[in-house]
Design an enzyme around this catalytic site. Structure first.
Site, PDB file in Angstrom:
ATOM      1  N   ASP A 156       0.868  -1.169   0.000  1.00  0.00           N
ATOM      2  CA  ASP A 156       0.000   0.000   0.000  1.00  0.00           C
ATOM      3  C   ASP A 156       0.908   1.223   0.000  1.00  0.00           C
ATOM      4  O   ASP A 156       1.811   1.332   0.825  1.00  0.00           O
ATOM      5  CB  ASP A 156      -0.927  -0.002   1.224  1.00  0.00           C
ATOM      6  CG  ASP A 156      -2.123   0.908   0.990  1.00  0.00           C
ATOM      7  OD1 ASP A 156      -2.681   0.884  -0.121  1.00  0.00           O
ATOM      8  OD2 ASP A 156      -2.499   1.665   1.905  1.00  0.00           O
ATOM      9  N   HIS A 175      10.609   4.682  -2.840  1.00  0.00           N
ATOM     10  CA  HIS A 175       9.945   4.161  -1.649  1.00  0.00           C
ATOM     11  C   HIS A 175       9.780   2.638  -1.725  1.00  0.00           C
ATOM     12  O   HIS A 175      10.042   1.924  -0.782  1.00  0.00           O
ATOM     13  CB  HIS A 175       8.584   4.849  -1.493  1.00  0.00           C
ATOM     14  CG  HIS A 175       7.776   4.887  -2.769  1.00  0.00           C
ATOM     15  ND1 HIS A 175       8.315   5.297  -3.967  1.00  0.00           N
ATOM     16  CD2 HIS A 175       6.490   4.525  -3.050  1.00  0.00           C
ATOM     17  CE1 HIS A 175       7.393   5.201  -4.920  1.00  0.00           C
ATOM     18  NE2 HIS A 175       6.284   4.734  -4.389  1.00  0.00           N
ATOM     19  N   GLY A 231       0.943   6.047 -12.295  1.00  0.00           N
ATOM     20  CA  GLY A 231       0.436   6.911 -11.223  1.00  0.00           C
ATOM     21  C   GLY A 231       1.054   8.303 -11.219  1.00  0.00           C
ATOM     22  O   GLY A 231       1.071   9.013 -12.239  1.00  0.00           O
TER      23      GLY A 231
HETATM   24  P1  IMP Z   1      -2.085   1.815  -3.968  1.00  0.00           P
HETATM   25  O1  IMP Z   1      -0.969   1.451  -3.074  1.00  0.00           O
HETATM   26  O2  IMP Z   1      -2.177   0.871  -5.135  1.00  0.00           O
HETATM   27  O3  IMP Z   1      -3.382   2.055  -3.248  1.00  0.00           O
HETATM   28  O4  IMP Z   1      -1.621   3.178  -4.665  1.00  0.00           O
HETATM   29  C1  IMP Z   1      -2.051   4.434  -4.274  1.00  0.00           C
HETATM   30  C2  IMP Z   1      -1.891   5.400  -5.409  1.00  0.00           C
HETATM   31  O5  IMP Z   1      -0.563   5.863  -5.445  1.00  0.00           O
HETATM   32  C3  IMP Z   1      -2.227   4.833  -6.792  1.00  0.00           C
HETATM   33  O6  IMP Z   1      -2.882   5.819  -7.556  1.00  0.00           O
HETATM   34  C4  IMP Z   1      -0.874   4.536  -7.376  1.00  0.00           C
HETATM   35  O7  IMP Z   1      -0.874   4.670  -8.783  1.00  0.00           O
HETATM   36  C5  IMP Z   1      -0.016   5.623  -6.718  1.00  0.00           C
HETATM   37  N1  IMP Z   1       1.334   5.109  -6.549  1.00  0.00           N
HETATM   38  C6  IMP Z   1       1.763   4.126  -5.723  1.00  0.00           C
HETATM   39  N2  IMP Z   1       3.063   3.885  -5.901  1.00  0.00           N
HETATM   40  C7  IMP Z   1       3.464   4.739  -6.863  1.00  0.00           C
HETATM   41  C8  IMP Z   1       4.709   4.935  -7.508  1.00  0.00           C
HETATM   42  O8  IMP Z   1       5.716   4.262  -7.268  1.00  0.00           O
HETATM   43  N3  IMP Z   1       4.717   5.893  -8.444  1.00  0.00           N
HETATM   44  C9  IMP Z   1       3.626   6.637  -8.777  1.00  0.00           C
HETATM   45  N4  IMP Z   1       2.451   6.490  -8.228  1.00  0.00           N
HETATM   46  C10 IMP Z   1       2.363   5.530  -7.269  1.00  0.00           C
END
Ligand code: IMP
Length: 189
Positions: A65, A167, A141
């Protein structure tokens, strides 16, 4: 060693595949739905998700997450990053940030891994800035609007370079160290 990567995000799958292949760990993409609870803590979301997956009999997997925390916006979009990306997207964030001087932000990634009957939960962070405009076509993202070095966006650098500083790469390194300690393996993450 085989590790299931449970996510619906192909971008994350590719980053984990590239990270772990050089360590001889094979990753397998698995699409198994689980509840992502609304919480102010990434770690709580991950721990609840792991519990649900283990109850379903899944083992040897990782979930992740992540979120983008913008300092001037008091950490927004943070735990709402997925919703904000789907709704207003990068253009919406750039509009909100128009004219803002402090453009510092932090990406966070919490990984929960169940391996060999053990649970490991780690969080990696990567500091940087929100760019003035979207740049690059790689990644996913928020990558086109985030820069770790103030010059290139995450969407302008190859996956291996992103993994070395991001990260997710930092969290994967912490996970690898924990796995080596837990299972008395030798080598370097
Ligand atoms: P989740 O962890 O999939 O819920 O991601 C949360 C949001 O942050 C989503 O819109 C992902 O596309 C964005 N996100 C997570 N990790 C990255 C990354 O490494 N680069 C860019 N966007 C990220």
């Amino acid at each position: 060693m085989k590790l299931g990567v449970i996510t619906s995000n192909p971008g994350k799958v590719e980053e984990y595949r590239r990270y772990f292949e050089r360590l001889g760990v094979e990753t397998v993409h698995m699409r198994i739905p689980y509840d992502e609870i609304q919480s102010s803590e990434l770690e709580e979301v991950v721990r609840k998700g792991m519990d649900e997956l283990k109850r379903k009999g899944v083992s040897d997997f990782l979930i992740d997450d992540s979120g983008l925390f913008i300092n001037d916006l008091k950490g927004f979009p943070g735990v709402w990053s997925a919703y904000v990306q789907k709704t207003i997207g990068n253009d919406g964030i750039l509009k909100i940030m128009d004219g803002v001087e402090d453009r510092s932000a932090v990406f966070k990634c919490c990984i929960g891994c169940n391996i060999g009957g053990r649970d490991i939960v780690v969080t990696g962070v990567c500091g940087g800035t929100i760019l003035e405009r979207s740049r690059g076509t790689e990644g996913f993202g928020y990558d086109p609007i985030f820069s770790h070095d103030g010059v290139r966006s995450f969407a302008e650098i190859p996956i291996d370079e992103k993994n070395a500083v991001s990260h997710r790469g930092v969290a994967a390194g912490m996970l690898t160290e924990e796995m080596m300690k837990t299972f008395c393996l030798e080598g370097k993450p």
